[in-house]
Design an enzyme around this catalytic site. Structure first.
Site, PDB file in Angstrom:
ATOM      1  N   PRO A   2       0.828  -1.212   0.000  1.00 22.24           N
ATOM      2  CG  PRO A   2      -0.024  -1.057   2.140  1.00 22.24           C
ATOM      3  CD  PRO A   2       0.625  -2.014   1.199  1.00 22.24           C
ATOM      4  CD  GLU A   3       2.352   3.122  -4.486  1.00 25.70           C
ATOM      5  OE1 GLU A   3       2.330   4.320  -4.838  1.00 25.70           O
ATOM      6  OE2 GLU A   3       2.572   2.196  -5.285  1.00 25.70           O
ATOM      7  CG  HIS A  98      -2.528 -15.254   8.228  1.00 28.50           C
ATOM      8  ND1 HIS A  98      -1.465 -16.127   8.341  1.00 28.50           N
ATOM      9  CD2 HIS A  98      -3.328 -15.734   7.243  1.00 28.50           C
ATOM     10  CE1 HIS A  98      -1.612 -17.096   7.441  1.00 28.50           C
ATOM     11  NE2 HIS A  98      -2.724 -16.888   6.777  1.00 28.50           N
ATOM     12  NE  ARG A 116       4.179 -12.339   0.731  1.00 27.93           N
ATOM     13  CZ  ARG A 116       4.815 -12.037  -0.403  1.00 27.93           C
ATOM     14  NH1 ARG A 116       4.217 -11.275  -1.309  1.00 27.93           N
ATOM     15  NH2 ARG A 116       6.033 -12.476  -0.622  1.00 27.93           N
TER      16      ARG A 116
END
Length: 289
Positions: A2-3, A98, A116
Site C-alpha cells: 500500500p502507498e 493471521h 505475509r
C-alpha cells in the site's frame, strides 16, 4: 505494498472508530510483528491507554496515545507491510488465522492481520526522522521538489521511490505521475528542466489526490476471507477492484494502448520494480544505465 493514498484512506476510516477509545487489553500475537517490544511490554504499555487520534506519516499509521492522566505519552506506529489489514470488528468469535495484534476497545476489537507478516506495530519513531516531505502538504512546492532532485544521477522513477526524497510515493503512483507529466522514467532526476519539475509536481499531487478521493468512495468490507483484495489492504467489497484497475492510466497496462496517443504501453524493470510507461508520450532522454 500500500502507498500513501491507501494508508490515508485507512486512517480516515479508522479515526472515528478508535479516537477516544480506551484500550482494555492489548495482545501481540506474533512477537516479530511488534519488535523491539516483547508481548509482555507491548501489553503493559498499551493497557489502559486512550487513543487520542490517528494520523499518517508517509506509509505509516500513527496512533497517538494518552495515559490514564489524560496527558500525551506515546505514539504507536503501524505499517501494513505488503498484505496487512486493520479494522475494528464489533465482536469476534474466532480471530482470523493471521492476526498479529488485537486491541480490545471495550465495544469492538481492533484487529491487525497480516498474511505475509511484513507489517509491524511498535513504538520506535526513529524511522520517521529521515522521511522526506509529504507531497500533499502546502510546504511541498516545485522549488522543494527541485531541491530534492538536484544533482541526483538516479533515474527519476527510482528517485521518486526514495522515501527520504519524498514521503509516501510508491511504485504505482510514481509510474502514474510520470505518465501524466509526460516524463520518461529513465530520465536522470537531476537533469529535469524547471518546466518538467513543475509538471511533475502537479502530477504527483493530482494522482495522489485522485486516488484518495476514489478510495474514500469505495464500499469497504472488514472481515477477512483470506484472499488478496488488490488495492485496499484492509478489505474491499467483491467486485470493486475493477473500478480501481480502470482508473489507472498506465500501471500494469503493458501492451495496451496509451490513453493519450494509442501507442502500446511498455514495461521495464528499474531497481527490481516494474515500471510502466508510454515510449511515445514520455520522452526517455538519456538512458543512465
Amino acid at each position: 505494498m500500500p502507498e500513501l493514498p491507501e494508508v490515508e484512506v485507512l486512517v480516515r476510516h479508522l479515526r472515528p472508530r478508535v479516537t477516544g477509545r480506551t484500550i482494555v487489553e492489548a495482545t501481540l500475537h506474533r512477537s516479530k510483528s511488534g519488535r523491539p517490544e516483547s508481548p509482555a511490554s507491548f501489553r503493559a504499555k498499551l493497557k489502559g491507554a486512550t487513543i487520542a487520534g490517528v494520523r499518517r506519516r508517509a506509509k505509516n499509521l500513527l496512533f497517538d496515545l494518552t495515559g490514564t492522566d489524560g496527558k500525551p505519552w506515546a505514539t504507536l506506529v503501524g505499517h501494513l507491510g505488503m498484505t496487512g489489514r486493520m479494522y475494528v470488528a464489533p465482536e469476534v468469535r474466532a480471530l482470523p488465522k493471521h492476526t498479529v495484534v488485537t486491541l480490545d476497545l471495550g465495544e469492538g476489537i481492533f484487529i491487525f492481520e497480516d498474511t505475509r507478516y511484513f507489517g509491524r506495530m511498535h513504538f520506535d519513531l526513529s524511522g520517521l526522522e529521515a522521511l522526506g516531505p509529504e507531497p500533499l502538504d502546502d510546504a511541498f512546492t516545485p522549488a522543494m521538489l527541485a531541491l530534492r532532485l538536484k544533482g541526483s544521477r538516479q533515474p527519476i522513477k527510482v528517485k521518486l521511490l526514495d522515501q527520504e526524497a519524498i514521503a509516501g510515493v510508491g511504485n504505482i503512483y510514481a509510474s502514474e505521475a510520470l505518465w501524466l507529466a509526460q516524463i520518461g522514467p529513465k530520465r536522470l532526476a537531476g537533469g529535469l528542466k524547471k518546466t518538467e519539475i513543475e509538471r511533475l509536481h502537479c502530477a504527483i499531487r493530482e494522482v495522489l489526490t485522485e486516488a484518495i478521493r476514489f478510495g474514500s468512495t469505495v464500499p469497504l468490507g472488514f472481515s477477512s476471507d483470506g484472499k488478496n483484495d488488490g488495492l485496499f489492504y484492509y478489505g474491499s467489497v467483491p467486485g470493486d477492484e475493477a473500478g480501481y484497475e480502470e482508473r489507472l492510466r498506465v500501471y500494469d497496462r503493458a501492451g495496451q494502448p496509451c490513453l493519450r496517443c494509442g501507442k502500446p504501453i511498455q514495461r521495464i524493470v528499474q531497481a527490481s520494480r516494474s515500471t510502466f510507461f508510454c515510449p511515445a508520450c514520455q520522452k526517455s532522454g538519456r538512458d543512465p544505465r
